[in-house]
Design an enzyme around this catalytic site. Structure first.
Site, PDB file in Angstrom:
ATOM      1  N   ASP A   1     -53.889  -1.597  41.151  1.00 16.66           N
ATOM      2  CA  ASP A   1     -53.328  -2.165  39.919  1.00 16.66           C
ATOM      3  C   ASP A   1     -54.376  -2.405  38.839  1.00 16.66           C
ATOM      4  O   ASP A   1     -54.066  -3.033  37.814  1.00 16.66           O
ATOM      5  CB  ASP A   1     -52.565  -3.459  40.225  1.00 16.66           C
TER       6      ASP A   1
ATOM      7  N   ASP B   1     -57.155  -4.200  38.650  1.00 19.71           N
ATOM      8  CA  ASP B   1     -57.836  -5.468  38.380  1.00 19.71           C
ATOM      9  C   ASP B   1     -59.184  -5.586  39.092  1.00 19.71           C
ATOM     10  O   ASP B   1     -59.969  -6.457  38.764  1.00 19.71           O
ATOM     11  CB  ASP B   1     -56.937  -6.686  38.665  1.00 19.71           C
ATOM     12  N   ARG B   2     -59.439  -4.699  40.072  1.00 22.85           N
ATOM     13  CA  ARG B   2     -60.725  -4.790  40.773  1.00 22.85           C
ATOM     14  C   ARG B   2     -61.714  -3.770  40.220  1.00 22.85           C
ATOM     15  O   ARG B   2     -61.312  -2.797  39.577  1.00 22.85           O
ATOM     16  CB  ARG B   2     -60.532  -4.526  42.259  1.00 22.85           C
TER      17      ARG B   2
ATOM     18  N   LYS C   1     -58.131 -10.607  36.567  1.00 23.91           N
ATOM     19  CA  LYS C   1     -59.360  -9.856  36.720  1.00 23.91           C
ATOM     20  C   LYS C   1     -59.122  -8.471  36.150  1.00 23.91           C
ATOM     21  O   LYS C   1     -57.986  -8.026  36.036  1.00 23.91           O
ATOM     22  CB  LYS C   1     -59.828  -9.830  38.165  1.00 23.91           C
TER      23      LYS C   1
ATOM     24  N   ASP D   1     -58.942  -0.459  41.586  1.00 22.01           N
ATOM     25  CA  ASP D   1     -57.970  -0.477  42.688  1.00 22.01           C
ATOM     26  C   ASP D   1     -56.574  -0.086  42.213  1.00 22.01           C
ATOM     27  O   ASP D   1     -56.396   0.361  41.073  1.00 22.01           O
ATOM     28  CB  ASP D   1     -57.960  -1.844  43.368  1.00 22.01           C
TER      29      ASP D   1
ATOM     30  N   SER E   1     -51.474  -4.221  44.839  1.00 24.59           N
ATOM     31  CA  SER E   1     -52.907  -4.089  44.564  1.00 24.59           C
ATOM     32  C   SER E   1     -53.563  -2.942  45.317  1.00 24.59           C
ATOM     33  O   SER E   1     -53.183  -1.792  45.159  1.00 24.59           O
ATOM     34  CB  SER E   1     -53.581  -5.418  44.852  1.00 24.59           C
ATOM     35  N   HIS E   2     -54.514  -3.274  46.187  1.00 24.35           N
ATOM     36  CA  HIS E   2     -55.307  -2.257  46.888  1.00 24.35           C
ATOM     37  C   HIS E   2     -54.639  -1.806  48.178  1.00 24.35           C
ATOM     38  O   HIS E   2     -55.188  -0.956  48.875  1.00 24.35           O
ATOM     39  CB  HIS E   2     -56.674  -2.851  47.193  1.00 24.35           C
TER      40      HIS E   2
HETATM   41  C1  VG1 Z   1     -57.621 -11.034  48.371  1.00 27.88           C
HETATM   42  C2  VG1 Z   1     -58.999 -11.374  47.860  1.00 27.88           C
HETATM   43  C3  VG1 Z   1     -58.898 -12.321  46.692  1.00 27.88           C
HETATM   44  C4  VG1 Z   1     -58.019 -11.692  45.606  1.00 27.88           C
HETATM   45  C5  VG1 Z   1     -56.679 -11.294  46.193  1.00 27.88           C
HETATM   46  C6  VG1 Z   1     -55.838 -10.536  45.205  1.00 27.88           C
HETATM   47  O1  VG1 Z   1     -56.968 -12.194  48.806  1.00 27.88           O
HETATM   48  O2  VG1 Z   1     -59.783 -11.949  48.890  1.00 27.88           O
HETATM   49  O3  VG1 Z   1     -60.179 -12.598  46.207  1.00 27.88           O
HETATM   50  O4  VG1 Z   1     -57.812 -12.589  44.551  1.00 27.88           O
HETATM   51  O5  VG1 Z   1     -56.863 -10.457  47.325  1.00 27.88           O
HETATM   52  O6  VG1 Z   1     -56.505  -9.396  44.769  1.00 27.88           O
HETATM   53  P1  VG1 Z   1     -56.889 -12.620  50.355  1.00 27.88           P
HETATM   54  O7  VG1 Z   1     -56.053 -13.851  50.386  1.00 27.88           O
HETATM   55  O8  VG1 Z   1     -56.300 -11.464  51.083  1.00 27.88           O
HETATM   56  O9  VG1 Z   1     -58.304 -12.846  50.792  1.00 27.88           O
HETATM   57  V1  VG1 Z   1     -55.647  -8.079  44.124  1.00 27.88           V
HETATM   58  O10 VG1 Z   1     -56.673  -6.940  43.589  1.00 27.88           O
HETATM   59  O11 VG1 Z   1     -54.426  -8.149  45.006  1.00 27.88           O
HETATM   60  O12 VG1 Z   1     -54.707  -8.669  42.936  1.00 27.88           O
HETATM   61 CO    CO Z   2     -55.691  -5.516  42.564  1.00 33.52          CO
END
Ligand code: VG1
Ligand code: CO
Length: 542
Positions: A278, A280-281, A375, A276, A112-113
């Site tokens: 991937d 989704d954000r 998302k 971000d 992800s990010h």
């Molecule tokens: C974080 C965010 C959560 C989100 C997750 C995956 O998780 O707070 O809201 O769903 O990342 O996002 P955590 O457990 O670190 O708070 V992404 O863009 O990785 O798919």
């Molecule tokens: Co993401």
């Protein structure tokens, strides 16, 4: 043809909020990724000939794992593997591919990010046939399987040319390299009023979109520039890079600072957004006006009927627990149900499948609808563009109008990153023990109404998820939430979520920091963050 490679069990990290995330050098160890993928397949036990989708955000190590995953999938009896060209599929596009091709699931390769590169992060997540992240029962079973696994299967086959569209036979199956963008862009065109957006652009509406050298570049160029007519160059950092250009592909005030600078300058375009790693954000910024993700969810829910795909209205709204209650107020006004789920998109899946909600979101810049089971950053941007185009209103004016109708929720998240795991655990244990004594006490002007550890019972299947964050609710609608991240790859991350409600006739145009000062002091008094962690300031504020 099928080979069974002996392997030893490994105590892999429990898949967190979003699958398994580790440093590349851990993933690159012999058998590591292979063990995890085989464990997934052992647990989900695909029907012979089933279809598997594989795609990732293009980060370093993506292609290596894809080639291995293809061979493992075929050896395990999948009949068809769909791979995005170049190994690319945004997370929401992967969700759509699963659903539209009737696949049994997907391996989504992303952290992800989190940053990418040889010394940075990698991740693998399994999505099920509805297109969404595997539910907790499945991820727990996968974790259990990684502890006993003793072999993984593969076939002798050369690497696939991931850059060439088309079918290649591999073992007893076939691998199809597909266009990662086309199906997704077509779906967006069915949901949103592209003609209205095109007309607004023709009339002078301007935008900037920062793809952060991550996966959304190709999607954004196709949709915003080619299909909607935004000027060439509207999409910045449009080429996906294995290390995201050395940056964190995290669309927030810190890592998308360039976008903020553009949007707060005198010559800012009308609309700014980013996504971000991937895809989704989403980050939404108007001219001189940042929209918090919690507010974005509420504002989209209140206006979504203006998009053709949602002309029938919104059936229900769900938000993750730490997300502000702004969306609840819209649900109440619309007379529709509001749901509060634990953090992580997998908890929205049942509600979406059951048709109980149309839109859902998280404070961490995630918003989406029932069109996929993830998302969806580009979706959120298009929803905003559609609403602004139809209403002929600026982001700032829409926000002001919303607050004047529903009241305003000032909101911030303070992250304390890379803490010693024991210190973070001790803080949570200590606070958990003291929660029952908090109601009735006061911190400055803040009176505690309720304090608990959030436990979710899924309204559809009754599954219970306990220990999903500690909540302290104050009289008047203010709130502090404490929880540990499930996606970090270094030590522990403590997240402190702060929220203050001002009614529609209250102070709507104040500075967020000033409005949250009393809550910040209360968070320290309640949890002893400095005492437990030695930190007096968060590492990131979003
Ligand atoms: C974080 C965010 C959560 C989100 C997750 C995956 O998780 O707070 O809201 O769903 O990342 O996002 P955590 O457990 O670190 O708070 V992404 O863009 O990785 O798919
Ligand atoms: Co993401």
């Amino acid at each position: 043809m099928i080979r069974s490679i002996p392997s030893t069990p490994y105590a892999g990290q429990k898949p967190g909020t979003s699958g398994l995330r580790k440093k590349v050098r851990e993933f690159a160890q012999a058998n590591y990724a292979e063990n995890f993928i085989q464990a997934v397949i052992d647990v989900v036990a695909p029907a012979p000939g089933a279809t598997l989708v594989i795609g990732g955000d293009g980060r370093y190590h993506n292609r290596t794992v894809i080639q291995a995953a293809i061979r493992i999938a075929i050896a395990n009896g999948y009949g068809r593997v769909l791979v995005g060209q170049g190994g690319i599929l945004s997370t929401p596009a992967a969700s759509h591919v699963i659903r539209s091709y009737g696949a049994s699931g997907a391996l989504v390769l992303s952290a992800s990010h989190n940053p990418g590169g040889p010394d940075e992060d990698f991740g693998i997540k399994y999505n099920i046939a509805n297109g969404g992240p595997a539910p907790e029962a499945v991820t727990e079973a996968i974790y259990a399987r990684t502890l006993t696994i003793d072999r993984w299967l593969t076939v002798d086959a050369p690497d696939i040319d991931l850059d060439r569209l088309g079918d290649t036979p591999v073992g007893a199956g076939v691998v199809s390299v597909i266009d990662p963008v086309a199906d997704y862009a077509d779906l967006m065109a069915t949901l949103f009023d592209f003609a209205a957006i095109r007309a607004a652009v023709a009339a002078g509406f301007t935008a900037t979109f920062d793809a952060m050298h991550a996966v959304t570049g190709p999607y954004a160029v196709e949709i915003f520039e080619r299909r909607l007519g935004f000027a060439a160059g509207t999409v910045k950092n449009r080429v996906p890079l294995e290390d995201f250009g050395g940056h964190h592909p995290d669309p927030n005030r810190v890592h998308a600072k360039a976008l903020f600078d553009t949007m707060y300058a005198d010559d800012a375009p009308d609309f700014g957004a980013a996504s971000d790693g991937d895809g989704d954000r989403n980050l939404i910024v108007g001219r001189g006006c940042y929209v918090t993700p919690s507010d974005s969810l509420a504002m989209l829910a209140a206006n979504l009927h203006l998009a053709p795909g949602y002309a029938g209205g919104v059936k229900g709204i769900a938000r993750s627990m730490p997300t502000s209650a702004a969306a609840d107020r819209v649900a109440a006004a619309l007379g529709i149900p509001a749901f509060e789920t634990p953090t992580g998109w997998k908890f929205f899946g049942n509600l979406l499948d059951a048709g109980r909600i149309t839109i859902c979101g998280e404070e961490s810049a995630g918003t989406s609808s029932d069109h996929v089971r993830e998302k969806d950053g580009v979706w959120a941007v298009l929803a905003w563009l559609n609403i602004l185009a139809v209403r002929g209103i600026s982001v700032a004016a829409l926000a002001r109008e919303h607050w004047a109708t529903y009241g305003r929720t000032y909101y911030a998240r303070h992250d304390y990153e890379a803490l010693p795991t024991e210190a973070a655990a001790a803080l949570i244990a200590d606070l958990t023990a003291r929660l029952p004594a908090l109601p009735g006490t006061a911190f400055g002007p803040l009176h505690v109404d309720l304090a608990d550890s959030f436990c979710y019972v899924d309204p559809v299947d009754g599954a219970t998820s306990a220990n999903q964050g500690l909540r302290v609710l104050f009289a008047g609608g203010s709130r502090i939430v404490f929880r540990l991240s499930g996606t970090g790859t270094e030590g522990a991350t403590l997240r402190v979520y702060l929220e203050r409600y001002e009614p529609a006739d209250g102070a709507l145009d104040q500075d967020t920091d000033a409005m949250l000062a009393e809550l910040i002091a209360a968070a320290e008094a309640i949890a002893g963050i400095a005492r437990h962690t030695g930190r007096t300031q968060p590492s990131v504020i979003t």
